[in-house]
Design a protein around this motif. Structure first.
Motif, PDB file in Angstrom:
ATOM      1  N   ARG A 170      62.924  21.343  63.055  1.00  0.00           N
ATOM      2  CA  ARG A 170      64.300  21.527  62.575  1.00  0.00           C
ATOM      3  C   ARG A 170      64.391  21.273  61.070  1.00  0.00           C
ATOM      4  N   ALA A 171      63.581  20.354  60.633  1.00  0.00           N
ATOM      5  CA  ALA A 171      63.588  20.018  59.205  1.00  0.00           C
ATOM      6  C   ALA A 171      62.811  21.055  58.387  1.00  0.00           C
ATOM      7  N   GLY A 172      62.260  22.053  59.076  1.00  0.00           N
ATOM      8  CA  GLY A 172      61.610  23.145  58.349  1.00  0.00           C
ATOM      9  C   GLY A 172      60.095  23.130  58.448  1.00  0.00           C
ATOM     10  N   ASP A 173      59.541  22.228  59.263  1.00  0.00           N
ATOM     11  CA  ASP A 173      58.087  22.140  59.401  1.00  0.00           C
ATOM     12  C   ASP A 173      57.623  23.118  60.478  1.00  0.00           C
ATOM     13  N   SER A 174      57.179  24.279  60.072  1.00  0.00           N
ATOM     14  CA  SER A 174      56.784  25.290  61.058  1.00  0.00           C
ATOM     15  C   SER A 174      55.481  24.890  61.741  1.00  0.00           C
ATOM     16  N   GLU A 175      54.660  24.078  61.080  1.00  0.00           N
ATOM     17  CA  GLU A 175      53.415  23.605  61.696  1.00  0.00           C
ATOM     18  C   GLU A 175      53.719  22.713  62.906  1.00  0.00           C
ATOM     19  N   ALA A 176      54.783  21.933  62.751  1.00  0.00           N
ATOM     20  CA  ALA A 176      55.180  21.075  63.870  1.00  0.00           C
ATOM     21  C   ALA A 176      55.555  21.934  65.060  1.00  0.00           C
ATOM     22  N   PHE A 177      56.249  23.025  64.791  1.00  0.00           N
ATOM     23  CA  PHE A 177      56.607  23.902  65.901  1.00  0.00           C
ATOM     24  C   PHE A 177      55.349  24.550  66.482  1.00  0.00           C
ATOM     25  N   GLY A 178      54.353  24.833  65.613  1.00  0.00           N
ATOM     26  CA  GLY A 178      53.067  25.350  66.097  1.00  0.00           C
ATOM     27  C   GLY A 178      52.432  24.379  67.081  1.00  0.00           C
ATOM     28  N   GLY A 179      52.624  23.084  66.855  1.00  0.00           N
ATOM     29  CA  GLY A 179      52.102  22.083  67.791  1.00  0.00           C
ATOM     30  C   GLY A 179      52.749  22.218  69.155  1.00  0.00           C
ATOM     31  N   LEU A 180      54.013  22.483  69.157  1.00  0.00           N
ATOM     32  CA  LEU A 180      54.718  22.694  70.451  1.00  0.00           C
ATOM     33  C   LEU A 180      54.171  23.936  71.151  1.00  0.00           C
ATOM     34  N   VAL A 181      53.898  24.969  70.375  1.00  0.00           N
ATOM     35  CA  VAL A 181      53.390  26.212  70.969  1.00  0.00           C
ATOM     36  C   VAL A 181      52.037  25.951  71.624  1.00  0.00           C
ATOM     37  N   ARG A 182      51.177  25.280  70.918  1.00  0.00           N
ATOM     38  CA  ARG A 182      49.824  25.023  71.453  1.00  0.00           C
ATOM     39  C   ARG A 182      49.892  24.144  72.697  1.00  0.00           C
ATOM     40  N   ARG A 183      50.835  23.277  72.717  1.00  0.00           N
ATOM     41  CA  ARG A 183      50.945  22.331  73.839  1.00  0.00           C
ATOM     42  C   ARG A 183      51.459  23.010  75.115  1.00  0.00           C
ATOM     43  N   HIS A 184      52.331  23.970  74.987  1.00  0.00           N
ATOM     44  CA  HIS A 184      53.028  24.489  76.187  1.00  0.00           C
ATOM     45  C   HIS A 184      52.756  25.961  76.516  1.00  0.00           C
ATOM     46  N   GLN A 185      52.029  26.644  75.667  1.00  0.00           N
ATOM     47  CA  GLN A 185      51.916  28.098  75.885  1.00  0.00           C
ATOM     48  C   GLN A 185      51.191  28.457  77.175  1.00  0.00           C
TER      49      GLN A 185
END
Lengths: 412, 194
Positions: free
Chosen positions: B14-29
């Motif tokens: 939310r704060a703009g860290d797209s890498e953090a969102f990439g972590g969510l993708v790797r975890r749940h995809q």
């Protein structure tokens, strides 16, 4: 699925094992990493708020039968929204296919209900027939009697009663369902006859009264009229002035406001006024009473309205509730009425810096009589705008002549 | 360094860290892909839905109110996207074929553990019947059963994803299993009473 949760019906062992441990097709870690990079590369182009709300809402419609209950219980909440008769309830229970015993009870209730309805309708029809025969002396729509000469009312009523009593058992079968129980027929016939007799006696008494003397306020006919329908305030008669009009409602003209003002006052000696019934249901009383009242002599005509005391408040349309009116409107009601229109008044001085004041005067009918605007908007075009907005305020009618209230209009 | 929780990753994204969102993708995809595959019965569509799920979730981060776990919130998006894809299909793809990706994945897995070709064939047959039985269920029953019985989610999490009471989830699972059992019995796979 947690261990404490019910799984439901057991499947064949092999199928159960497959279901519980169903792997996804194997993909390499490089594949997943590539997919993840593909997603993160897209994120720069994704705007916040671009996802439709529909994707965030609960998916899937409810399954038919979800939260299933017995059919007749499920139908209950919808039916409870409106009042039901016992017959409707019985019908609902019967149609919901409950246990056989309940069904029998419902069917029996319905049968009893329809039987009672039929008997009531029959009694009503017979009473109507008897009454119309008694009042109008019109022969019954029986072909054999249509050519019979008209007979006096009392004789006719007696004939109706006699005829009804004589023909009771076979005629009842003809009128209604032949399979019905006839146990109540004699009672009903007797009741119809008694009512016909009573109607005849009443007509007879009225006719006699009409020809001899005017009806005094305390007589039964007047009582019937007052019980049957709310009627206009009865002006007092010469012999027995009724204090209701003026004394009970000081300064408040009564429901005869459309008539000249003197109609509300005690009438001069010898003047007679007719008691008027306002409802159609009291038609016979109206005819009798109007005819019974001797026409007033021209010399005794009511005083013209111009002769009324000028200090007396103006007349208002009758509302029949004058005696119950509050002296002045409730403070809360006034506040609410003003609040309803205050926003539009405030909009009139949107361009102003200073608040304005307004003194609103309500008339006794609840409408605004006048609005005096002061403060910043005084003597400006906004004053007219405020006046127009506040004039739309309404309160309930009250007894005092006027009621004023002051309010401050602030710019929005 | 301790792994960040899903909520921390969401906050960072939310704060703009797209890498953090990439972590969510790797975890749940992988889980989301498996869910989509079971719902869609098509590998390519499942891949698209998986990718779209994360893109849509990122586009709705401002509306994530934190009342549920981020992964159940993304599951809900995945279920909605899968159902949309199913409804958008022109042809009725009801028939279950031997090259169904669900069965393919199952057989790849079993091949290593079941050396007996006869057992492997029997496994394939019952898997085929199971898939057919699942496909005969309504969307609502099938999706709920997949979430609970295949994906192993608790009734509470499934109710969070589906937006219905836990009791409703339990009823749907029971109903789905009852129908599935009846279908399997019809196909000759009766339950052996102990």
């Amino acid at each position: 699925m947690s261990s404490g949760e019910q799984r439901g019906p057991r499947l064949p062992e092999r199928a159960e094992a497959l279901l519980a441990d169903w792997p996804a097709p194997q993909k390499s870690e490089a594949y997943w990493e590539e997919r993840a990079l593909g997603v993160t590369n897209q994120l720069g182009e994704v705007a916040q708020g671009s996802t439709p709300d529909a994707l965030l809402e609960a998916p899937l419609p409810a399954e038919p039968g979800e939260g299933a209950q017995p059919e007749f219980l499920r139908a209950a909440p919808a039916a409870a929204a409106r009042p039901q008769s016992l017959a409707e309830l019985a019908r609902a229970v019967r149609d919901s296919k409950p246990e056989e015993s309940l069904k029998d009870i419902a069917a029996a209730s319905l049968s009893l209900s329809s039987r009672a309805r039929g008997e009531a309708a029959e009694v009503a029809a017979r009473l109507q027939r008897a009454a119309s025969a008694a009042v109008t002396s019109t022969p019954l729509p029986d072909k054999t009697k249509s050519e019979a000469p008209t007979v006096p009312v009392s004789a006719r009523a007696a004939e109706v009663e006699k005829d009804a009593a004589a023909k009771a058992p076979p005629k009842m079968v003809h009128v209604s369902k032949p399979s019905r129980s006839r146990g109540v027929a004699p009672v009903l016939m007797a009741a119809a006859g008694a009512l016909a007799l009573a109607a005849t006696a009443l007509i007879f008494v009225r006719a006699k009264t009409q020809s001899s003397e005017p009806i005094a306020p305390g007589e039964p006919v007047a009582a019937v009229a007052s019980a049957a329908a709310p009627h206009e305030l009865a002006p007092p008669q010469a012999e027995q002035p009724r204090p209701l009009a003026v004394e009970e409602l000081p300064g408040r003209p009564g429901p005869v406001a459309q008539a000249p003002v003197p109609a509300l006052r005690p009438q001069p000696s010898g003047e007679r006024l007719a008691l008027r019934a306002t409802k159609p249901g009291a038609k016979s009383e109206k005819v009798v009473l109007e005819e019974s009242a001797p026409k007033p002599a021209p010399a005794e005509a009511p005083k013209p309205a111009a002769s009324v005391d000028p200090n007396e408040p103006p007349l208002r349309p009758a509302d029949g509730k004058s005696a119950e009116l509050p002296d002045k409107p409730a403070a809360g009601a006034v506040q609410a009425a003003i609040n309803n229109v205050k926003a539009s008044a405030a909009a009139c001085i949107a361009a102003h810096d200073q608040p304005s004041t307004a003194v609103i005067t309500f008339g006794s009918d609840g409408r605004v009589r006048s609005v005096v605007v002061g403060g910043g908007a005084a003597n400006t075009p906004a004053a007219g705008c405020i006046r127009a907005a506040l004039t739309k305020a309404r309160v309930a009618p009250f007894a005092k002549d006027t009621f004023s209230v002051s309010t401050t209009i602030r710019p929005p | 360094m301790p792994q960040k929780t899903d909520r921390e990753l969401v906050d960072a994204a939310r704060a703009g860290d797209s890498e953090a969102f990439g972590g969510l993708v790797r975890r749940h995809q992988k889980r989301i892909y498996r869910l989509a595959l079971h719902l869609l019965r098509d590998s390519a569509e499942a891949e698209d839905v998986t990718q779209d799920t994360f893109v849509r979730a990122y586009g709705a981060l401002d509306r994530f109110d934190g009342r549920s776990e981020p992964f159940t919130w993304m599951y809900r998006i995945a279920v909605n996207l899968s159902l949309n894809a199913i409804r958008a299909r022109k042809a009725n793809r009801r028939a279950t074929t031997p090259d169904d990706p669900r069965i393919e994945g199952l057989l790849v897995e079993r091949r290593g553990t079941l050396a007996d070709p006869a057992a492997l064939s029997a496994d394939r047959e019952i898997a085929l019947a199971l898939c057919e039985g699942l496909d005969r269920l309504s969307e609502t029953l099938r999706t709920t059963l997949i979430l609970v019985s295949v994906d192993g989610l608790s009734h509470a999490l499934a109710s969070d994803i589906l937006g219905c009471p836990e009791g409703t989830v339990a009823w749907r699972v029971h109903e789905a299993r009852r129908k599935l059992r009846a279908y399997l019995e019809q196909r000759g796979y009766a339950v052996k009473e102990e």
